[in-house]
Enzyme design. Structure first.
Site, PDB file in Angstrom:
ATOM      1  N   GLU A   1       0.826  -1.215   0.000  1.00 48.17           N
ATOM      2  CA  GLU A   1       0.000   0.000   0.000  1.00 48.17           C
ATOM      3  C   GLU A   1       0.863   1.270   0.000  1.00 48.17           C
ATOM      4  O   GLU A   1       0.360   2.353   0.285  1.00 48.17           O
ATOM      5  CB  GLU A   1      -0.912   0.043   1.259  1.00 48.17           C
ATOM      6  CG  GLU A   1      -1.747  -1.190   1.503  1.00 48.17           C
ATOM      7  CD  GLU A   1      -3.009  -1.264   0.644  1.00 48.17           C
ATOM      8  OE1 GLU A   1      -3.124  -0.467  -0.304  1.00 48.17           O
ATOM      9  OE2 GLU A   1      -3.838  -2.124   0.938  1.00 48.17           O
TER      10      GLU A   1
ATOM     11  N   HIS B   1      -2.677   2.142   8.643  1.00 52.49           N
ATOM     12  CA  HIS B   1      -3.777   1.385   8.040  1.00 52.49           C
ATOM     13  C   HIS B   1      -3.965   0.134   8.883  1.00 52.49           C
ATOM     14  O   HIS B   1      -2.991  -0.579   9.150  1.00 52.49           O
ATOM     15  CB  HIS B   1      -3.459   1.015   6.587  1.00 52.49           C
ATOM     16  CG  HIS B   1      -4.310  -0.099   6.058  1.00 52.49           C
ATOM     17  ND1 HIS B   1      -5.691  -0.076   6.162  1.00 52.49           N
ATOM     18  CD2 HIS B   1      -3.998  -1.272   5.462  1.00 52.49           C
ATOM     19  CE1 HIS B   1      -6.177  -1.185   5.635  1.00 52.49           C
ATOM     20  NE2 HIS B   1      -5.167  -1.942   5.212  1.00 52.49           N
TER      21      HIS B   1
ATOM     22  N   HIS C   1      -7.004  -3.144  10.218  1.00 48.39           N
ATOM     23  CA  HIS C   1      -8.260  -3.853   9.972  1.00 48.39           C
ATOM     24  C   HIS C   1      -9.057  -3.894  11.272  1.00 48.39           C
ATOM     25  O   HIS C   1      -9.233  -4.954  11.874  1.00 48.39           O
ATOM     26  CB  HIS C   1      -7.961  -5.263   9.448  1.00 48.39           C
ATOM     27  CG  HIS C   1      -7.157  -5.285   8.172  1.00 48.39           C
ATOM     28  ND1 HIS C   1      -6.543  -6.416   7.683  1.00 48.39           N
ATOM     29  CD2 HIS C   1      -6.874  -4.302   7.269  1.00 48.39           C
ATOM     30  CE1 HIS C   1      -5.926  -6.133   6.549  1.00 48.39           C
ATOM     31  NE2 HIS C   1      -6.101  -4.851   6.268  1.00 48.39           N
TER      32      HIS C   1
ATOM     33  N   GLU D   1     -16.991  12.930  23.063  1.00 55.04           N
ATOM     34  CA  GLU D   1     -15.592  13.107  22.637  1.00 55.04           C
ATOM     35  C   GLU D   1     -15.415  12.987  21.127  1.00 55.04           C
ATOM     36  O   GLU D   1     -14.472  13.545  20.568  1.00 55.04           O
ATOM     37  CB  GLU D   1     -14.679  12.053  23.295  1.00 55.04           C
ATOM     38  CG  GLU D   1     -14.307  12.335  24.727  1.00 55.04           C
ATOM     39  CD  GLU D   1     -15.456  12.068  25.692  1.00 55.04           C
ATOM     40  OE1 GLU D   1     -16.459  11.426  25.285  1.00 55.04           O
ATOM     41  OE2 GLU D   1     -15.369  12.525  26.839  1.00 55.04           O
TER      42      GLU D   1
ATOM     43  N   HIS E   1     -12.799  -3.296   4.295  1.00 57.21           N
ATOM     44  CA  HIS E   1     -11.362  -3.569   4.375  1.00 57.21           C
ATOM     45  C   HIS E   1     -10.723  -2.980   5.631  1.00 57.21           C
ATOM     46  O   HIS E   1     -10.070  -3.688   6.371  1.00 57.21           O
ATOM     47  CB  HIS E   1     -10.687  -3.032   3.099  1.00 57.21           C
ATOM     48  CG  HIS E   1      -9.208  -3.204   3.071  1.00 57.21           C
ATOM     49  ND1 HIS E   1      -8.439  -2.973   1.947  1.00 57.21           N
ATOM     50  CD2 HIS E   1      -8.311  -3.584   4.015  1.00 57.21           C
ATOM     51  CE1 HIS E   1      -7.172  -3.212   2.212  1.00 57.21           C
ATOM     52  NE2 HIS E   1      -7.063  -3.573   3.463  1.00 57.21           N
TER      53      HIS E   1
HETATM   54  P1  13P Z   1       1.061  -5.504   3.180  1.00 59.17           P
HETATM   55  O1  13P Z   1       1.495  -6.798   3.851  1.00 59.17           O
HETATM   56  O2  13P Z   1       1.590  -5.409   1.772  1.00 59.17           O
HETATM   57  O3  13P Z   1       1.394  -4.310   4.015  1.00 59.17           O
HETATM   58  O4  13P Z   1      -0.520  -5.563   3.003  1.00 59.17           O
HETATM   59  C1  13P Z   1      -1.355  -5.672   4.125  1.00 59.17           C
HETATM   60  C2  13P Z   1      -2.680  -5.031   3.917  1.00 59.17           C
HETATM   61  O5  13P Z   1      -3.375  -4.784   4.882  1.00 59.17           O
HETATM   62  C3  13P Z   1      -3.131  -4.687   2.565  1.00 59.17           C
HETATM   63  O6  13P Z   1      -4.229  -3.836   2.609  1.00 59.17           O
HETATM   64 ZN    ZN Z   2      -5.353  -3.918   4.542  1.00 59.78          ZN
END
Ligand code: 13P
Ligand code: ZN
Length: 281
Positions: free
Chosen positions: A121, A145, A147, A175, A216
């Site tokens: 990414e 980033h 999940h 908050e 995602h």
């Molecule tokens: P990478 O292992 O390439 O960082 O990818 C993980 C991910 O969350 C892709 O969206």
């Molecule tokens: Zn991801």
């Protein structure tokens, strides 16, 4: 958090941070990535002192040039690397790269010891940094980033709409509007790691620090590891409350828009910007 030391102070900060993100349940296996724009003088001086014999790699072309990031250093997670391993194998999980050749390429100057390379990414991270560096006048430096499960769940339960998602989260705790007055901007489901998702994300990041990659995860920009953690933690907590309320048949009452407005007036000095979803139709 267990004690952890490393010759590079930025690794000493970011590795326990990554490990904590794994402990929160946000970054399973190689899920998620971090990039952190580092102060040039400090990184050059620590590398010269601690790793005088490490030569930069050959330049690697970037899929999208980022001229405004030319000369900047980033510590970034490697593709396929596990956040759970961050403190155990920091020199493998992380690398430090320098953006070179007018922003068209990068060189690895430290790390990725197993022959790794930046996250898949990375193009989106750099595009996000370029925008947020400009919009925040240099204040924001780190993108996380992850999940985050409650947040992702909402993208299956709610319309994929920035205003609707933002208001639902703001209404969960006083908050929220203070911590993310810029809201959460929804990017529709797209293939990860592509320049298309980078373009769609950057468009939204002109307006705010936080993106929902639908189905995602979250993509958020802030000043340092602590601040981006607080931002994501708050959004994830509000998401959990909203999901619980939805699973109990929906809310019976809520924090009103009037009270949200009063909150933004009262805490004005703490806000990164004026909230716009409150007034827009
Ligand atoms: P990478 O292992 O390439 O960082 O990818 C993980 C991910 O969350 C892709 O969206
Ligand atoms: Zn991801």
């Amino acid at each position: 958090m267990t004690s952890f030391s490393h010759p590079i102070p930025f690794v000493e900060q970011v590795a326990p941070f990554a490990r904590l993100c794994w402990e929160m349940g946000w970054n399973e296996a190689n899920g998620g990535n971090i990039s952190w724009r580092l102060p040039t003088e400090e990184v050059e001086s620590v590398l010269a002192r601690r790793y005088p014999n490490v030569a930069p790699s050959e330049p690697v072309k970037l899929p999208q040039p980022q001229p405004t990031l030319d000369g900047e250093y980033f510590i970034v997670t490697g593709t396929g690397q596990y956040f759970r391993h961050a403190t155990e194998y920091p020199d493998q999980v992380f690398g430090i790269v320098k953006i070179v050749d007018e922003g068209t390429a990068y060189q690895t100057v430290w790390g990725f010891n197993n022959g790794g390379r930046p996250t898949s990414e990375f193009a989106t991270h750099l595009a996000g940094h370029a925008v947020r560096k400009r919009v925040s006048k240099g204040r924001e430096r780190i993108i996380l980033h992850c999940h985050a499960p409650e947040f992702i769940a909402l993208s299956f339960l709610m319309p994929l709409d920035s205003k609707e998602l933002t208001l639902a989260l703001w209404q969960k705790m006083p908050e929220c509007i203070v911590i993310f007055p810029d809201g959460v901007r929804v990017v529709p489901p797209m293939l990860p790691g592509t320049t298309d998702i980078a373009d769609a994300s950057v468009k939204e990041m002109e307006q705010g620090r936080v993106i929902s990659w639908s189905h995602h995860g979250i993509f958020a920009s802030e000043e340092n590891p602590d601040k981006v953690f607080g931002l994501v933690e708050t959004i994830e907590k509000a998401s959990a409350m909203h999901r619980k309320i939805l699973s109990c048949g929906g809310q019976k009452q809520s924090i009103s828009n009037e009270l949200l407005k009063e909150l933004t007036d009262y805490f004005e000095r703490l806000l990164v910007c004026k909230p716009d979803f409150l007034d827009s139709k």
